[in-house]
Design an enzyme around this catalytic site. Structure first.
Site, mmCIF file in Angstrom:
data_model
loop_
_atom_site.group_PDB
_atom_site.id
_atom_site.type_symbol
_atom_site.label_atom_id
_atom_site.label_comp_id
_atom_site.label_asym_id
_atom_site.label_seq_id
_atom_site.Cartn_x
_atom_site.Cartn_y
_atom_site.Cartn_z
ATOM 1 N N GLU A 430 -20.405 -49.153 -0.243
ATOM 2 C CA GLU A 430 -19.314 -49.765 -0.804
ATOM 3 C C GLU A 430 -19.463 -51.056 -1.371
ATOM 4 O O GLU A 430 -19.111 -51.567 -2.455
ATOM 5 C CB GLU A 430 -17.971 -49.440 -0.002
ATOM 6 C CG GLU A 430 -17.435 -48.043 0.179
ATOM 7 C CD GLU A 430 -18.253 -47.264 0.947
ATOM 8 O OE1 GLU A 430 -19.241 -48.037 1.918
ATOM 9 O OE2 GLU A 430 -18.325 -46.067 0.940
ATOM 10 N N HIS A 498 -8.987 -41.481 6.512
ATOM 11 C CA HIS A 498 -8.728 -40.794 5.397
ATOM 12 C C HIS A 498 -7.244 -41.162 4.789
ATOM 13 O O HIS A 498 -6.784 -41.037 3.902
ATOM 14 C CB HIS A 498 -8.917 -39.466 5.182
ATOM 15 C CG HIS A 498 -10.361 -39.017 5.452
ATOM 16 N ND1 HIS A 498 -10.874 -38.715 6.706
ATOM 17 C CD2 HIS A 498 -11.538 -39.064 4.903
ATOM 18 C CE1 HIS A 498 -12.023 -38.580 6.917
ATOM 19 N NE2 HIS A 498 -12.839 -38.800 5.612
#
Ligand SMILES: Cc1ncc(C[n+]2csc(CCOP(=O)(O)OP(=O)(O)O)c2C)c(N)n1
Length: 692
Positions: A430, A498
């Protein structure tokens, strides 16, 4: 002279392709500035942070003078002033910035050693950061943008331009280094990693940063990486290596790593007394000082001793004149320090599509509601598709967004339509995704990266934070408007990974706009505004709403765009104001059934529509805030504080919040349902407030 000796002599003679007088002049200037700071400006407390470049200076100047491409860019670190001088930075700006005065790199907002240099007619210095390692991935993004401009957009004037990153031996242990190395070598980018190995990261030896202490040796077998390694104090060797490495990257369009050993002749910073180095180490380091070696190399081969001394004296005089001019600069007007967090109509010098001349087509806030209802996934995809079709600078990338079309299928089919250069899968990093996006935006592209789930933005925290502050800390010289799409929130079940929302974390980072659409129509409008805009945006896609029947709306049109900071009243009434966003809008609407309530969908949290909330509370006299994020420090706390502050006299009941408790999201749907505000619990709280 026999042939061998002649060749050796040739190798060690000053290369006449290099302007050695210029090299000497710049090294002298760098030394004069260092000396002026150390002897005068730091003791007089006019410079508060000082990092000497002595020892690193000659090789950096050799590098800087090789950066001749019109779109070359380099990102350095706090010891990179010699490089800056060789790119043409005015010594008055260098000293004025070190003293925090008006003008210069940042108008006194940032430390003078944290610099930037937008240059529209030659090599630029990208905005550097205080964080070690943060310079790497944006440089990879710049290099990728050079390739994109040249190969994909066919702009041949970019075909030999490169990205050059500077870092110390300590920085090779940082996440940014490895993220950028992976990006540059998997994608074969024209990027040079220039490593200045002085043997220490403050006090920590380089053997702690990479086994054996030599990153070049350790990367010898790394695929797609040319290695150059040598002595940064030997003028002939350093010049040859710098030239070879730069030409390799320029001509082959491939990455290279150049490691040069240099001594750090002073402490890490002025305050550092180097007690961790033995006297012997310090003595040996001074023996390696490149300046006397440069003199020996150039006098008399290139210049006379008188010319050398004249160059030294001229540098001292120039530094002194620069000091006078810098000291004559005032501090910036304190009231100006709140400017340039966001774009306010005054265009940045570099970065974003706008300085490149892109004019957005006209937009409309009137949705076309005649079409069939589509879900949020399709709506977002259609908007991306259209914006890519009308603007060749828009690029998208992330994990699995290529052939798979993203784990939520938002980008399905887009790679096939627009090609692998414009829609591509990235390495699982990321920091690599966001840092690269920053570099691409600085180079005039419009990156729309995807983070697979909101929680996985954490490894990119540093790049996100630094991206947000670019405009402010460069005083509007640079901006990197990137649009980061990320899904999050609960779905059919939850879990700590999540399902996190935590949108408030982005609101708390200066320079980011934050969109949290609840339905397909708003998603289209806010995404379009983001992509055509001039600020970095976090675009939060709620997992539960991506295919929710309630969130389905007609596609509102190819030029439908919504302003940020304008809430939508999805129901109107007189008895209570319910403020919410994202997946909670649908539940609040359900809970307000049969009640006379204003339901306000904020749609964006930065900026947020205070006026709409305060006007509604003035009418209803009651305020309930509902959000999915945790209560403590959630965005509801901000809204409650503003309502308490600005609407105290309007209230007939306490401002109330209904949120998740302060826990991570739970997996089992029964546990999850207990924690996330439900329609029933919202209705109950509304009833309590109405009865108060
Ligand atoms: C992410 C981060 N961690 C720690 C620091 C504090 N720090 C500043 S410089 C430095 C050492 C860096 O050494 P190196 O990369 O070898 O560069 P040099 O100073 O030797 O030129 C450290 C630990 C920082 N600025 N950023």
């Amino acid at each position: 002279m026999d042939q061998l000796a002649a060749r050796k002599h040739e190798r060690n003679a000053p290369d006449d392709r290099i302007d050695w007088r210029k090299i000497a002049r710049l090294v002298h200037l760098s030394r004069a500035l260092d000396e002026l700071e150390e002897k005068r400006l730091v003791p007089e407390k006019k410079v508060l942070y000082q990092f000497s470049a002595r020892g690193h200076d000659m090789a950096q100047v050799l590098l800087g003078t090789q950066l001749t491409g019109r779109h070359d860019a380099t990102c350095g670190y706090y010891r990179s002033r010699p490089l800056l001088l060789s790119l043409g930075v005015d010594p008055v700006d260098a000293l004025g910035s070190a003293m925090g005065r008006a003008g210069g790199y940042s108008d006194g907002r940032d430390i003078g050693v944290v610099f930037n240099y937008p240059n529209l007619s030659g090599a630029s210095a990208l905005p550097m950061c205080g964080g070690v390692g943060a310079q790497y991935t944006p440089t990879a993004g710049w290099a990728q943008a050079m390739k994109y401009h040249a190969d994909t957009l066919g702009r041949k004037e970019y075909a030999t331009d490169i990205g050059v990153v500077l870092g110390g031996d300590g920085s090779v242990a940082s996440n940014g280094f490895w993220a950028a190395l992976t990006v540059a070598t998997t994608q074969e980018l024209p990027m040079l990693f220039y490593i200045e190995d002085n043997g220490f990261g403050i006090s920590v030896p380089s053997t702690v940063q990479t086994p054996g202490g030599n990153i070049a040796a350790n990367l010898a077998s790394w695929k797609n990486l040319a290695i150059f390694d040598g002595d940064g104090c030997d003028p002939a060797e350093a010049a040859r290596l710098v030239q070879d490495a730069v030409s390799f990257v320029r001509e082959e369009r491939k990455p290279a790593l150049l490691r040069l050993t240099v001594p750090r002749l002073q402490g890490h910073s002025f305050q550092d007394t180097q007690t961790y180095k033995s006297e012997e180490t310090v003595r040996r380091e001074w023996e390696r000082d490149p300046l006397p070696r440069l003199k020996e190399f150039l006098v008399p081969a290139v210049m006379t001793v008188e010319e050398w001394e004249a160059s030294e004296n001229a540098a001292r005089e120039l530094a002194e004149r620069a000091r006078e001019a810098a000291e004559a600069r005032p501090a910036a007007d304190p009231a100006s320090v709140t400017r340039h967090v966001f774009f306010d109509g005054e265009m940045q010098t570099m970065g974003g599509q706008h300085p490149g001349g892109y004019a957005s087509p006209a937009t409309s806030q009137e949705p076309d509601t005649s079409g069939p209802r589509i879900n949020m996934v399709t709506a977002i995809r259609r908007t991306l598709d259209h914006e890519m079709a009308i603007n060749e600078r828009v690029v998208m990338f992330g994990e699995d967004i290529g052939p798979k079309g993203g784990v939520h299928a938002v980008t399905l089919g887009l790679q096939e339509k627009f090609g692998k250069e414009r829609v591509f899968d990235t390495s699982l990093s990321e920091e690599g995704i966001i840092g690269r996006a920053v570099g691409m935006a600085l180079a005039g592209l419009v990156p729309v990266p995807e983070i697979q789930f909101r929680k996985y933005a954490e490894p990119a925290t540093e790049q996100l934070n630094d991206c947000g502050t670019i405009r402010w800390r460069t005083n509007n010289r640079f901006a990197a408007p990137v649009v980061v799409r990320m899904p999050g929130g609960f779905f059919k079940c939850g879990d700590p990974w999540h399902s996190q929302t935590n949108e408030v974390a982005f609101v708390h980072q200066p320079g980011w706009k934050v969109a949290v659409p609840s339905n397909a129509e708003d998603a289209v409008g806010l995404l379009r505004t983001s992509i055509r805009g001039n600020d970095p945006v976090i675009f939060f896609e709620h997992r539960a709403m991506l295919d929710h029947a309630w969130a389905r709306r007609a596609y509102p049109g190819d030029n439908f765009a919504l302003p940020f900071g304008e809430a939508k009243l999805t129901r109107t009434g007189t008895d209570i104001t319910i403020v919410t966003w994202g997946a909670m809008v649908q539940r609040c609407e359900e809970a307000a059934e049969g009640i006379s309530a204003d339901v306000i969908d904020l749609r964006t949290l930065m900026p947020w529509d205070r006026e709409a909330v305060l006007a509604s509370v003035a009418k209803t006299h009651r305020c309930l805030i509902v959000h999915e994020d945790l209560e403590t420090g959630g965005f509801g706390a901000e809204i409650a504080a503003v309502v308490a502050d600005k609407a105290f006299m309007d209230l007939d009941a306490p401002v109330s919040r209904l949120t998740m408790p302060d826990i991570p999201s739970a997996h089992n749907p029964i546990l999850l349902d207990w924690a996330v505000p439900s329609t029933e619990r919202i209705a109950k709280r509304i009833a309590e407030l109405l009865e108060f």
